[in-house]
Motif scaffolding. Structure first.
Motif, PDB file in Angstrom:
ATOM      1  N   ALA A  70       0.823  -1.207   0.000  1.00 53.65           N
ATOM      2  CA  ALA A  70       0.000   0.000   0.000  1.00 53.65           C
ATOM      3  C   ALA A  70       0.858   1.258   0.000  1.00 53.65           C
ATOM      4  O   ALA A  70       0.603   2.209  -0.749  1.00 53.65           O
ATOM      5  CB  ALA A  70      -0.927  -0.012   1.218  1.00 53.65           C
ATOM      6  N   ARG A  71       1.883   1.290   0.825  1.00 51.74           N
ATOM      7  CA  ARG A  71       2.703   2.496   0.938  1.00 51.74           C
ATOM      8  C   ARG A  71       3.492   2.768  -0.340  1.00 51.74           C
ATOM      9  O   ARG A  71       3.645   3.918  -0.764  1.00 51.74           O
ATOM     10  CB  ARG A  71       3.640   2.374   2.145  1.00 51.74           C
ATOM     11  CG  ARG A  71       2.898   2.308   3.479  1.00 51.74           C
ATOM     12  CD  ARG A  71       3.821   2.469   4.646  1.00 51.74           C
ATOM     13  NE  ARG A  71       4.375   3.812   4.704  1.00 51.74           N
ATOM     14  CZ  ARG A  71       5.325   4.190   5.568  1.00 51.74           C
ATOM     15  NH1 ARG A  71       5.803   3.297   6.432  1.00 51.74           N
ATOM     16  NH2 ARG A  71       5.784   5.419   5.581  1.00 51.74           N
ATOM     17  N   GLU A 115       0.937   3.928  -3.001  1.00 57.73           N
ATOM     18  CA  GLU A 115       0.522   5.313  -2.731  1.00 57.73           C
ATOM     19  C   GLU A 115       1.559   6.314  -3.241  1.00 57.73           C
ATOM     20  O   GLU A 115       1.209   7.436  -3.606  1.00 57.73           O
ATOM     21  CB  GLU A 115       0.309   5.517  -1.222  1.00 57.73           C
ATOM     22  CG  GLU A 115      -1.077   5.191  -0.738  1.00 57.73           C
ATOM     23  CD  GLU A 115      -1.344   5.752   0.647  1.00 57.73           C
ATOM     24  OE1 GLU A 115      -2.498   6.114   0.923  1.00 57.73           O
ATOM     25  OE2 GLU A 115      -0.398   5.825   1.462  1.00 57.73           O
ATOM     26  N   LYS A 126      -3.851   4.198   8.660  1.00 58.35           N
ATOM     27  CA  LYS A 126      -2.555   4.754   9.032  1.00 58.35           C
ATOM     28  C   LYS A 126      -2.455   4.926  10.541  1.00 58.35           C
ATOM     29  O   LYS A 126      -3.429   4.743  11.268  1.00 58.35           O
ATOM     30  CB  LYS A 126      -2.344   6.075   8.296  1.00 58.35           C
ATOM     31  CG  LYS A 126      -2.376   5.883   6.778  1.00 58.35           C
ATOM     32  CD  LYS A 126      -2.204   7.189   6.023  1.00 58.35           C
ATOM     33  CE  LYS A 126      -2.286   6.932   4.515  1.00 58.35           C
ATOM     34  NZ  LYS A 126      -2.148   8.158   3.715  1.00 58.35           N
ATOM     35  N   SER A 134      -7.250   4.953   3.817  1.00 56.55           N
ATOM     36  CA  SER A 134      -7.194   5.163   2.377  1.00 56.55           C
ATOM     37  C   SER A 134      -7.365   3.822   1.671  1.00 56.55           C
ATOM     38  O   SER A 134      -7.120   2.770   2.241  1.00 56.55           O
ATOM     39  CB  SER A 134      -5.857   5.805   1.973  1.00 56.55           C
ATOM     40  OG  SER A 134      -4.773   4.968   2.321  1.00 56.55           O
ATOM     41  N   ARG A 135      -7.807   3.916   0.428  1.00 51.10           N
ATOM     42  CA  ARG A 135      -7.951   2.717  -0.412  1.00 51.10           C
ATOM     43  C   ARG A 135      -6.949   2.842  -1.546  1.00 51.10           C
ATOM     44  O   ARG A 135      -6.950   3.825  -2.280  1.00 51.10           O
ATOM     45  CB  ARG A 135      -9.376   2.617  -0.953  1.00 51.10           C
ATOM     46  CG  ARG A 135      -9.612   1.441  -1.887  1.00 51.10           C
ATOM     47  CD  ARG A 135     -11.061   1.432  -2.369  1.00 51.10           C
ATOM     48  NE  ARG A 135     -11.290   0.437  -3.393  1.00 51.10           N
ATOM     49  CZ  ARG A 135     -11.027   0.613  -4.685  1.00 51.10           C
ATOM     50  NH1 ARG A 135     -10.529   1.761  -5.100  1.00 51.10           N
ATOM     51  NH2 ARG A 135     -11.265  -0.348  -5.554  1.00 51.10           N
ATOM     52  N   VAL A 136      -6.066   1.850  -1.657  1.00 55.34           N
ATOM     53  CA  VAL A 136      -4.939   1.923  -2.587  1.00 55.34           C
ATOM     54  C   VAL A 136      -5.082   0.830  -3.646  1.00 55.34           C
ATOM     55  O   VAL A 136      -5.180  -0.355  -3.323  1.00 55.34           O
ATOM     56  CB  VAL A 136      -3.598   1.751  -1.846  1.00 55.34           C
ATOM     57  CG1 VAL A 136      -2.437   2.016  -2.793  1.00 55.34           C
ATOM     58  CG2 VAL A 136      -3.525   2.669  -0.630  1.00 55.34           C
TER      59      VAL A 136
END
Length: 311
Positions: free
Chosen positions: A17-18, A21, A48, A54-56
């Motif tokens: 995810a990170r 993003e 977080k 958030s949606r990634v």
């Protein structure tokens, strides 16, 4: 640069995810088609540290069905599965992916996995890695970033040459994604130090059924910690780890900093899953046998966790 993340557990989902993003191409490789389909449809739901969500969006496939188009030398394979899942079949699949020249980042706990990976990955492409980040998987596509931490990586075995171009590119990508990254030429020592921490916290939290902070808060459990730490440190120094006068204080600090966390071994014990005890305490026992030195505390916690696994 493409990041191919093998394993969609807590670490795989968090780092996937990170990195996504930050605008990188991320492919998550799962064991089941159901999870791959869910990730393609819903993406990764990241919570977080401040509670924001958030949606990634990511690409996803099973490792068996993944057919990459033109892998490049600068691409990276993040191996985020536990050692128990390093089957011969998975190793063959990794060999297939690394044939194109991309590098491997091995994030397993314990020892022994790098010897296995060295049989299928060219040595110039194999990197050991340890991470101190906190992550908890909520479901098949949701992960909670529970604690800050760094990721340290470097060539395995040790390479006296300067950092390779792929290593420099990975370090730059980590920094760009807001991930604290460090490149080391002393990964054997780093791996042993992480093993020392895991060898105390993981089995004892699993045996006593407590979170990390509760381990050092009780005088009786603290004595277990001290004895296990002293024995494990002695064996690892004998095996080549450099002595650190502050290692006990560092261990206590980690318990305090991650006080609310359940160790991965405790979660496995509670869920009735196979733990990584064979590669953590068992790894230290194996080292002790090779050097013909005693390891009664590690043998004891190894037996206790193995007993809990079978009940």
């Amino acid at each position: 640069m493409r990041m191919i993340i093998v394993g969609a557990g807590a670490l795989g989902l968090l780092y996937g995810a990170r990195l996504a993003e930050a605008g990188m191409e991320v492919v998550i490789l799962t064991r089941s088609e159901e999870q791959a389909t869910l990730l393609r449809k819903e993406g990764i739901r990241l919570t977080k540290r401040d509670g924001a969500q958030s949606r990634v969006s990511v690409q996803a496939s099973t490792i068996d069905s993944y057919v990459p188009d033109a892998l490049r030398q600068e691409d990276w394979i993040w191996l985020c599965v536990k050692q128990v899942h390093l089957s011969e079949h998975l190793l063959r699949q990794l060999g297939r992916l690394t044939a194109a020249g991309c590098s491997v980042l091995a994030l397993q706990n314990g020892i022994g996995h790098l010897d296995l990976l060295g049989k299928v990955c060219p040595k110039e492409q194999l990197n050991a890695a340890i991470t101190t980040v906190g992550a908890m998987r909520i479901d098949d596509h949701s992960v909670h970033h529970t604690g800050s931490g760094a990721i340290m990586f470097g060539s395995w075995p040790k390479n006296e040459e300067k950092a390779s171009k792929p290593q420099k590119m990975l370090l730059k990508a980590l920094i760009g994604a807001g991930i604290e990254g460090k490149l080391s030429n002393e990964m054997e020592n780093v791996v042993y130090r992480k093993l020392l921490i895991n060898a105390v916290i993981n089995p004892l939290t699993g045996i006593f059924g407590v979170r990390n902070g509760e381990l050092s808060a009780d005088p009786s459990r603290l004595r277990w910690m001290k004895a296990l730490h002293e024995e494990s440190e002695r064996i690892l120094i004998h095996a080549g780890m450099t002595k650190d006068a502050d290692s006990w204080d560092q261990l206590l600090h980690i318990c305090e900093a991650t006080a609310g966390n359940q160790s991965s071994m405790l979660r496995d014990v509670l869920a009735g899953r196979t733990t990584e005890i064979h590669w953590i305490s068992g790894g230290i026992v194996s080292l002790a046998k090779k050097m013909q030195v005693p390891a009664p505390m590690n043998e004891a916690v190894l037996t206790l966790i193995q007993t809990l696994q079978t009940n």
